[in-house]
Design an enzyme around this catalytic site. Structure first.
Site, PDB file in Angstrom:
ATOM      1  N   ASP A 201       0.842  -1.232   0.012  1.00 51.73           N
ATOM      2  CA  ASP A 201      -0.035  -0.144   0.228  1.00 51.73           C
ATOM      3  C   ASP A 201       0.904   1.257  -0.015  1.00 51.73           C
ATOM      4  O   ASP A 201       1.635   1.580   0.993  1.00 51.73           O
ATOM      5  CB  ASP A 201      -0.962  -0.052   1.073  1.00 51.73           C
ATOM      6  CG  ASP A 201      -1.734   1.251   1.133  1.00 51.73           C
ATOM      7  OD1 ASP A 201      -1.385   2.215   1.044  1.00 51.73           O
ATOM      8  OD2 ASP A 201      -3.113   1.019   1.709  1.00 51.73           O
ATOM      9  N   HIS A 202       0.988   1.887  -1.227  1.00 57.05           N
ATOM     10  CA  HIS A 202       2.236   3.011  -1.174  1.00 57.05           C
ATOM     11  C   HIS A 202       1.951   4.119  -0.193  1.00 57.05           C
ATOM     12  O   HIS A 202       2.797   4.735   0.045  1.00 57.05           O
ATOM     13  CB  HIS A 202       2.126   3.347  -2.635  1.00 57.05           C
ATOM     14  CG  HIS A 202       1.086   4.212  -3.054  1.00 57.05           C
ATOM     15  ND1 HIS A 202      -0.066   4.360  -3.460  1.00 57.05           N
ATOM     16  CD2 HIS A 202       1.252   5.702  -2.957  1.00 57.05           C
ATOM     17  CE1 HIS A 202      -0.686   5.469  -3.664  1.00 57.05           C
ATOM     18  NE2 HIS A 202       0.118   6.174  -3.272  1.00 57.05           N
ATOM     19  N   HIS A 264      -5.910   3.072   1.414  1.00 58.60           N
ATOM     20  CA  HIS A 264      -4.968   4.016   1.890  1.00 58.60           C
ATOM     21  C   HIS A 264      -5.753   4.685   3.280  1.00 58.60           C
ATOM     22  O   HIS A 264      -5.058   4.936   4.042  1.00 58.60           O
ATOM     23  CB  HIS A 264      -4.992   5.130   0.792  1.00 58.60           C
ATOM     24  CG  HIS A 264      -4.469   4.429  -0.335  1.00 58.60           C
ATOM     25  ND1 HIS A 264      -3.305   3.667  -0.314  1.00 58.60           N
ATOM     26  CD2 HIS A 264      -4.688   4.868  -1.729  1.00 58.60           C
ATOM     27  CE1 HIS A 264      -2.966   3.469  -1.635  1.00 58.60           C
ATOM     28  NE2 HIS A 264      -3.904   4.029  -2.351  1.00 58.60           N
TER      29      HIS A 264
HETATM   30  C1  BG6 Z   1      -3.737   4.948  -5.943  1.00 55.50           C
HETATM   31  C2  BG6 Z   1      -5.030   5.076  -6.656  1.00 55.50           C
HETATM   32  O1  BG6 Z   1      -3.505   3.812  -5.227  1.00 55.50           O
HETATM   33  O2  BG6 Z   1      -3.577   6.276  -5.347  1.00 55.50           O
HETATM   34  C3  BG6 Z   1      -5.197   6.247  -7.150  1.00 55.50           C
HETATM   35  O3  BG6 Z   1      -5.393   4.136  -7.430  1.00 55.50           O
HETATM   36  C4  BG6 Z   1      -4.879   7.552  -6.507  1.00 55.50           C
HETATM   37  O4  BG6 Z   1      -6.541   6.176  -7.832  1.00 55.50           O
HETATM   38  C5  BG6 Z   1      -3.639   7.274  -5.982  1.00 55.50           C
HETATM   39  O5  BG6 Z   1      -4.876   8.599  -7.514  1.00 55.50           O
HETATM   40  C6  BG6 Z   1      -3.257   8.316  -4.913  1.00 55.50           C
HETATM   41  O6  BG6 Z   1      -2.052   8.320  -4.247  1.00 55.50           O
HETATM   42  P1  BG6 Z   1      -1.202   9.653  -3.864  1.00 55.50           P
HETATM   43  O7  BG6 Z   1      -0.036   9.057  -3.439  1.00 55.50           O
HETATM   44  O8  BG6 Z   1      -1.259  10.618  -5.085  1.00 55.50           O
HETATM   45  O9  BG6 Z   1      -2.175  10.060  -2.879  1.00 55.50           O
END
Ligand code: BG6
Length: 516
Positions: A201-202, A264
């Site tokens: 989960d990035h 997230h």
């Molecule tokens: C991704 C989603 O996991 O996270 C995207 O699939 C989203 O739809 C993105 O835009 C948001 O990531 P960050 O790091 O830009 O908040």
């Protein structure tokens, strides 16, 4: 295969106290020709090379459906690195890295592909001294996950023996509801042990997200007030200005609820609310996160109608620019009922949080890009300023800014200078960049480094993923049964549909005003 330049070109010394480099391994990227690989994974690997955090016994194998030769793939990835690196690329480091890039083309369901990958890996082990340690990264559509793992198992590429390790990273989404997540967990656990499975989960790669734990558990002054006695409610906002860009096809199947909430947003919820773990090892941290996810109050059908709001954007204006409606985006059917905005009111059933509402909102095409956790404390019990113009006091707020600005601020009341007693709101601010400077990164560096080191703390365990889906499943079901009839219900560039205001206003509260 030509002999590889083993030593890294001379670099600045890593700062003292920097972690040790990883051991030898090959990273095998399924989806090696995809966007994620070019935009995030290669630039992150380059940053690791630059920081001397990768072993010099390292190689990368891209696996994709295109029919490239190794040289073609090296050229493409070298060019992409120049384009997407987070800082100026040092040609010597780039060459060092690109020399270690290999390619295997084929269909993911074809056993022949895995035989070829096996041959390439055996060869790399000999020439690059990578010792049979393989770090598989599935940057493909999730529909291939099960199949790829089955094939890795059948080709004996996933089994750990003779002292080498094999690990598999799964990009999100892991399943698209509880049943599919469970089925996938069952399928992959036939081939891999839980210690070999890394569900990414990035958000956990973000410094400020990791800092939530450090902030809470390395400071004595916050923990005593981090509970229902002092906290009135918590708001979590993940606002994006982007639409669905080139991902209309995927996004229309998923929608914002699946795309953002069980992963997230629930990471932010669990890190903000979990009990102190007994240590910072992955089991201890995961145990506490899982407990919170299990304590999220389940939604009844009735709750879904009152405590969950969905929206879809129509055309509008963002930053002075006209943008089309969701239904007019590439890959989106003109009658789409998919949500691009979600707001939820959640409760946590445990002693620390009983009675404290959590308001979550996330959406695309909102007025500004902004991610934050805002903790609102209870007001002072009494307005003591009798016979003064002060007849109400604002509540204190502690705001953890996650993006784009990274930091923490505390809002409190202060006397406005002058003869008359007046109270104004002021902010005490900590900004990451001011204290620590900025190091441009992709957010994947620490995740890749930890994965190669075998540390699962920043990855999700099977029960955490399933617990997240358990909470959102009833919402998915009700929304599926009652297709939205009022879409689009917010204009691009606004803060979402009216109903989102209602779910918080009903409790006598309001969303924090976030300026664009
Ligand atoms: C991704 C989603 O996991 O996270 C995207 O699939 C989203 O739809 C993105 O835009 C948001 O990531 P960050 O790091 O830009 O908040």
């Amino acid at each position: 295969m030509p002999q590889l330049e083993r030593e890294l070109p001379a670099l600045d010394k890593p700062p003292s106290g920097s972690p040790p480099p990883t051991g030898p391994c090959v990273m095998v990227i399924f989806g090696g020709t995809g966007d994620l690989t070019s935009r995030k994974l290669f630039p992150a690997l380059y940053n690791l090379v630059k920081s001397k955090l990768l072993s010099s016994d390292f190689a990368i194998v891209g696996v994709g459906r295109n029919d490239y030769t190794r040289e073609q793939y090296q050229k493409i990835m070298g060019d992409n690195l120049d384009k997407f690196a987070t800082s100026t690329v040092d040609p010597k480091l780039r060459d060092w890295m690109i020399q270690r890039v290999f390619y295997a083309g084929g269909e993911f369901h074809d056993p022949g592909l895995y035989a070829r990958v096996g041959e390439i890996l055996a060869e790399i082990d000999k020439t690059c001294n990578t010792k049979g340690n393989y770090f598989f990264y599935l940057a493909t559509s999730p529909t291939f996950f099960g199949d790829i793992v089955d094939h890795l198992g059948a080709a004996e590429l996933a089994c750990e023996k003779d002292g080498h390790w094999r690990r598999v990273v799964f990009e999100k989404p892991f399943g698209n509801d509880l049943a599919s997540a469970k089925a996938l967990n069952r399928q992959v656990s036939k081939v891999l042990t839980e210690q070999q499975i890394f569900r990414i989960d990035h958000y956990l790669g973000k410094e400020t997200v990791q800092n939530i734990l450090v902030f809470r558990f390395s400071n004595g002054i916050f923990e005593p007030i981090w509970n229902r006695r002092y906290i009135d409610h918590i708001q979590i906002t993940v606002a994006e200005t982007v639409g669905v860009e080139k991902r209309g096809g995927y996004f229309d199947m998923a929608g914002t609820l699946r795309d953002m909430v069980p992963n997230h947003l629930f990471q932010l919820v669990s890190l903000t609310t979990m009990e102190p773990p007994i240590s910072f090892n992955s089991t201890a941290v995961h145990d506490e996160q899982a407990k919170i996810l299990h304590a999220l109050q389940p939604f009844s059908e009735e709750d879904v109608l009152h405590c969950a709001v969905r929206g879809q954007y129509g055309a509008g204006v963002i930053n002075g620019e006209r943008v089309p409606a969701y239904k007019a985006e590439d890959g989106v059917p003109p009658d789409s009922k998919t949500e691009t905005f979600v707001a939820l009111r959640l409760m946590i059933d445990n002693w620390r949080w009983a009675g404290v509402p959590f308001y979550l909102r996330t959406g695309k095409r909102l007025p500004t890009r902004h991610t934050e956790v805002a903790v609102q404390f209870k007001r002072a019990p009494l307005v003591l300023f009798r016979d003064t113009p002060v007849n109400s006091l604002d509540a204190n707020q502690l705001i953890i800014h996650i993006a784009p600005d990274e930091g923490i601020s505390l809002r409190f009341g202060a006397k406005i200078p002058g003869a008359q007693m007046k109270v104004g709101e002021v902010e005490m601010d900590f900004n990451y960049a001011d204290y620590f400077g900025t190091t441009a990164n992709t957010g994947y560096e620490v995740l890749l480094y930890d994965g190669i080191m075998g540390d699962q703390t920043l990855y999700q365990r099977a029960d955490m993923v399933e617990a997240g889906w358990t909470v959102v499943d009833p919402i998915i079901d009700v929304w599926k049964a009652l297709a939205a009839r009022n879409f689009p219900n917010y204009a691009a560039g606004s803060w979402g549909p009216e109903e989102a205001t209602d779910i918080i206003a009903r409790d006598g509260r309001s969303w924090r005003k976030i300026s664009s």
